[in-house]
Design an enzyme around this catalytic site. Structure first.
Site, mmCIF file in Angstrom:
data_model
loop_
_atom_site.group_PDB
_atom_site.id
_atom_site.type_symbol
_atom_site.label_atom_id
_atom_site.label_comp_id
_atom_site.label_asym_id
_atom_site.label_seq_id
_atom_site.Cartn_x
_atom_site.Cartn_y
_atom_site.Cartn_z
ATOM 1 C CD GLU A 64 4.175 0.376 6.944
ATOM 2 O OE1 GLU A 64 4.984 0.652 7.853
ATOM 3 O OE2 GLU A 64 3.815 1.210 6.092
ATOM 4 C CG ASP A 102 -0.190 -0.065 2.549
ATOM 5 O OD1 ASP A 102 0.818 -0.800 2.628
ATOM 6 O OD2 ASP A 102 -0.583 0.620 3.500
HETATM 7 ZN ZN LIG Z 1 6.754 2.156 4.106
#
Ligand SMILES: [Zn+2]
Length: 389
Positions: A150, A88
């Site tokens: 994340e 992401d």
């Molecule tokens: Zn990163």
């Protein structure tokens, strides 16, 4: 398993791989209007890894529809080396970009695009490094791990830790560290504390219970705890050598002539390695509960998100020594948090090291220097040789 030599042609070169990954939006965000599925990125990685002979497992993150982790394994057996990245990116500010964030653009010996450095750029380099070992007899597997979310919740890594996968022996997370090994970072906690009392006319304090006065006492306790922690814990590897506690925002009351019925505080804590998040929360609670009791205030104390634990791998760990030797840099500490604590929870010796600089992460005109590409592939090949052959 497919014939490796007939299939390797299906896997493009580094630039084409990265251009493809950059073109697939995979923003993760707590704000639903920004949040994207990472499935197209994961499916694309799966296609390339399978073409190289990796066994690919795609795991949906429980409770997060459209979010996936990917585990690609070359070779078999226990142990092995994990090369890990998140799929992401953060949201972007379109107006501040000189070129389209979703089009890989080369200028000034750099590749620009959203995720070039943080951190889609790591995957083509890890795949390029792996390509050299296709068909070799690996003693321990090489695992390419791609995670979800994340940048927003770390729920992808959390889900992997809960599922007990993957089970490598060593893990390198390719976050942008300018190819310098990182073996520690602080944790992040964000907490919410609320007192609720009773409003009443300000002319007579007996008519109510003042939540703001309770908060005043609680603030003193928090600042005393902070001093105590800063006395007790210190780590010279960090730029800010002590744990921090920041009073971030406070809301309470509505009028000068009313007893304040509600007061809410949000604060952030950055614990050093060695400080346990649950113990910190218990300690805070033990100081504020008596205030609530004595003042007859209802107390709410809870995390605003699950938090990221602090992370440390010992200086003499085999992976640290290998990365220091390959890069010529001593492993150090950074100020940002990563998925390392969860990979460590899986039993892996873990280190953070990847191409690109954190200075370009989360910025308009994010880029990766072309001069980082070849050294990254060489270093990763060195690690694969050391830990998988
Ligand atoms: Zn990163």
């Amino acid at each position: 398993m497919p014939q490796s030599d007939s299939k390797t042609v299906a896997v493009p070169g580094i630039r084409d791989m990265l251009a493809r990954l950059i073109s697939l939006p995979s923003i993760s965000s707590a704000s639903a209007s920004w949040d994207h599925s990472n499935e197209p990125v994961v499916r694309t990685l799966a296609e390339w890894l399978e073409a190289l002979g990796f066994a690919v497992e795609i795991l949906e993150v429980p409770g997060m529809p459209g979010k996936f982790n990917l585990i690609g394994t070359l070779g078999r057996g226990p142990g092995g080396l994990v090369l890990s990245g998140h799929t992401d990116t953060v949201p972007f500010d379109d107006k501040r970009w000189q070129s389209d964030p979703f089009t890989l653009t080369e200028r000034d010996n750099r590749w620009y695009g959203l995720g070039t450095c943080d951190m889609k750029g790591f995957f083509p380099l890890a795949i390029e490094a792996a390509r050299a070992f296709v068909g070799e007899d690996l003693k321990e597997p090489l695992i390419i791990l791609a995670t979800a979310d994340e940048e927003s919740s770390m729920d992808g890594a959390r889900a992997l830790a809960e599922a007990g996968k993957p089970r490598g022996r060593y893990a390198v997370i390719g976050e942008p560290t300018s190819l310098k090994p990182v073996r520690m970072h602080k944790g992040i906690m964000m907490e919410r504390l609320k007192f609720e009392g009773q409003s009443g006319h300000s002319s007579n304090p007996a008519l109510g219970r003042n939540a703001m006065e309770g908060m005043h006492e609680a603030l003193s306790e928090l600042l005393m705890l902070r001093s105590a922690w800063q006395e007790k814990y210190r780590n010279p590897n960090f730029e800010v050598q002590f744990p921090t506690l920041n009073l971030g925002c406070i809301h309470g009351g509505d009028s000068p002539n009313r007893i304040c019925a509600q007061c809410e505080l949000h604060f952030d804590l950055r614990p050093l390695p060695g400080m346990d998040m649950d113990t910190l929360r218990q300690t805070i609670l033990s100081k504020i509960q008596p205030i609530a009791k004595r003042r007859e205030l209802a107390l709410e104390f809870e995390p605003l998100f699950d938090g990221v634990p602090p992370f440390e791998t010992p200086a003499d760990a085999a992976l640290v020594e290998a990365c220091e030797k390959l890069t010529g840099h001593t492993a150090h500490a950074v100020a940002f948090a990563t998925e390392a604590p969860w990979l460590q929870k899986l039993g892996m010796e873990t280190l953070v090291m990847g191409p690109g600089s954190i200075d370009q992460a989360h910025q308009p005109d994010e880029f990766i220097e072309l001069s980082q590409l070849e050294p990254t592939v060489e270093i990763l090949r060195g690690l694969i040789r050391r830990f998988c052959l």
